[in-house]
Scaffold this active site. Structure first.
Site, mmCIF file in Angstrom:
data_model
loop_
_atom_site.group_PDB
_atom_site.id
_atom_site.type_symbol
_atom_site.label_atom_id
_atom_site.label_comp_id
_atom_site.label_asym_id
_atom_site.label_seq_id
_atom_site.Cartn_x
_atom_site.Cartn_y
_atom_site.Cartn_z
ATOM 1 N N GLY A 72 0.810 -1.228 0.000
ATOM 2 C CA GLY A 72 0.000 0.000 0.000
ATOM 3 C C GLY A 72 0.834 1.264 0.000
ATOM 4 C CB CYS A 130 0.813 0.740 -6.744
ATOM 5 S SG CYS A 130 0.522 -0.040 -5.142
ATOM 6 C CB ILE A 191 4.907 -6.373 -15.892
ATOM 7 C CG1 ILE A 191 5.476 -7.702 -15.401
ATOM 8 C CG2 ILE A 191 4.646 -6.412 -17.371
ATOM 9 C CD1 ILE A 191 4.576 -8.913 -15.581
ATOM 10 N N GLY A 243 10.277 -8.460 -13.559
ATOM 11 C CA GLY A 243 9.273 -9.491 -13.304
ATOM 12 C C GLY A 243 9.937 -10.856 -13.219
HETATM 13 C C1 SIN Z 1 2.926 -1.457 -2.748
HETATM 14 O O1 SIN Z 1 3.456 -0.536 -2.100
HETATM 15 O O2 SIN Z 1 1.784 -1.862 -2.469
HETATM 16 C C2 SIN Z 1 3.665 -2.120 -3.862
HETATM 17 C C3 SIN Z 1 4.185 -1.151 -4.834
HETATM 18 C C4 SIN Z 1 3.699 -1.368 -6.211
HETATM 19 O O3 SIN Z 1 3.114 -2.402 -6.520
HETATM 20 O O4 SIN Z 1 3.881 -0.471 -7.042
#
Ligand code: SIN
Length: 307
Positions: A72, A130, A191, A243
């Site tokens: 997050g 994200c 990705i 990835g």
């Molecule tokens: C995250 O902070 O939830 C992961 C970062 C991302 O997927 O860009």
């Protein structure tokens, strides 16, 4: 140029290897293990204008080499990064690619403007992918027009090159890639993670605090390779492949797919030395495969892919 060096817009890298955003923090956990100056570049954690606490625990689910994360975008905010993280990283002779995220266009623009100032920041990675936040993230990465508009506005806010990080959670990633290229993106990073979910057998509830999460790890490599090749066929800007990369051969395969440079993500958790080992082992494997230089391989593959 050396045998390992590669060029990206605004950057000449010692080698094509950089840790991926979010899997290396701001370097602190790795600097006691090896000299970060050996890296081609370092992509730090996606940073937002405000401090973010992230999603509720648990934020990670590990199953062998597969990881679901629901972090997050936890980060210390622009002020914390400017005051502590980037000055700390300045001791290393490594270009920083500053990852930027936001919950709306204004946030992305403000964070980009501020984080473009430090001397060691050489490029912006625009995180529009994200999967773990309600606002921002995928909201900007799944519609070509929205992605293009954000890219344009962020480009206008900085003199640095802007590399746009794409999500695989779309029907046609080439449409997004072409849109951001048309909007002035200097490179594409691809990705980000694939949205997934896991459940507890006893409680029958989702395990992750954020309910869903982003899947990474070695199995993602084949999705990334396929998408990098698809995008390499339709854009002219460089691609930074990411990835499931965890070995020297994975790096070379990603370059064969169409990447110019490569990010190593989850593999850093299982083996904190992985980037160093790949960089040190590349020349011997290149000898075995008759690869004179990485740049030459990149150019050969570009020509072949475009034919
Ligand atoms: C995250 O902070 O939830 C992961 C970062 C991302 O997927 O860009």
């Amino acid at each position: 140029m050396s045998r390992l060096s590669v060029k990206l817009p605004g950057l000449e890298l010692k080698n094509p290897i950089m840790p991926a955003s979010g899997c290396f923090g701001y370097g602190e956990g790795f600097a006691d293990k090896y000299d970060l100056s050996i890296l081609g570049a370092l992509v730090d954690k996606s940073t937002t204008v405000e401090v973010r606490k992230g999603n509720p625990d648990p934020r990670y689910f590990h199953s062998g080499e597969r990881i679901l994360n629901s972090v997050g975008l936890k980060n210390p905010g622009v002020e914390g990064v400017l005051a502590e993280k980037l000055p700390y990283l300045a001791q290393f002779d490594v270009p920083i690619i500053q990852s930027v995220a936001g919950k709306n266009v204004e946030d992305y623009v403000e964070a980009t403007r501020a984080l473009s100032q430090p001397e060691n920041v050489k490029a912006i990675e625009l995180n529009i992918s994200c999967p773990n936040v309600k606002l921002g993230g995928l909201q900007f990465g799944t519609d070509p027009e929205v992605a293009a508009d954000l890219t344009k506005q962020v480009k206008a806010a900085t003199d640095l090159p802007v590399y746009v990080k794409l999500t695989p959670n779309v029907t046609d990633i080439t449409a997004i890639a072409k849109a951001v290229e048309g909007a002035g993106a200097d490179a594409i990073v691809m990705i980000n993670t694939i949205t997934g979910q896991t459940f507890d057998l006893e409680t029958r509830q989702p395990i992750l605090g954020g309910v869903t999460g982003g899947l990474s790890g070695s199995s993602v490599k084949y999705v990334a390779l396929r998408m990098v090749r698809q995008v390499a066929q339709v854009v002219d800007i460089p691609i930074i492949g990411v990835g499931g990369i965890e070995s020297i051969d994975d790096v070379l395969e990603m370059i064969i797919a169409g990447a110019t440079a490569v990010q190593v993500g989850s593999a850093n958790y299982a083996n904190p030395m992985v980037c160093k080992e790949i960089i040190e082992g590349l020349p011997a494997r290149m000898d075995e495969l008759n690869i004179e230089s990485i740049e030459k391989l990149v150019q050969e593959m570009k020509m072949m892919i475009k034919q």
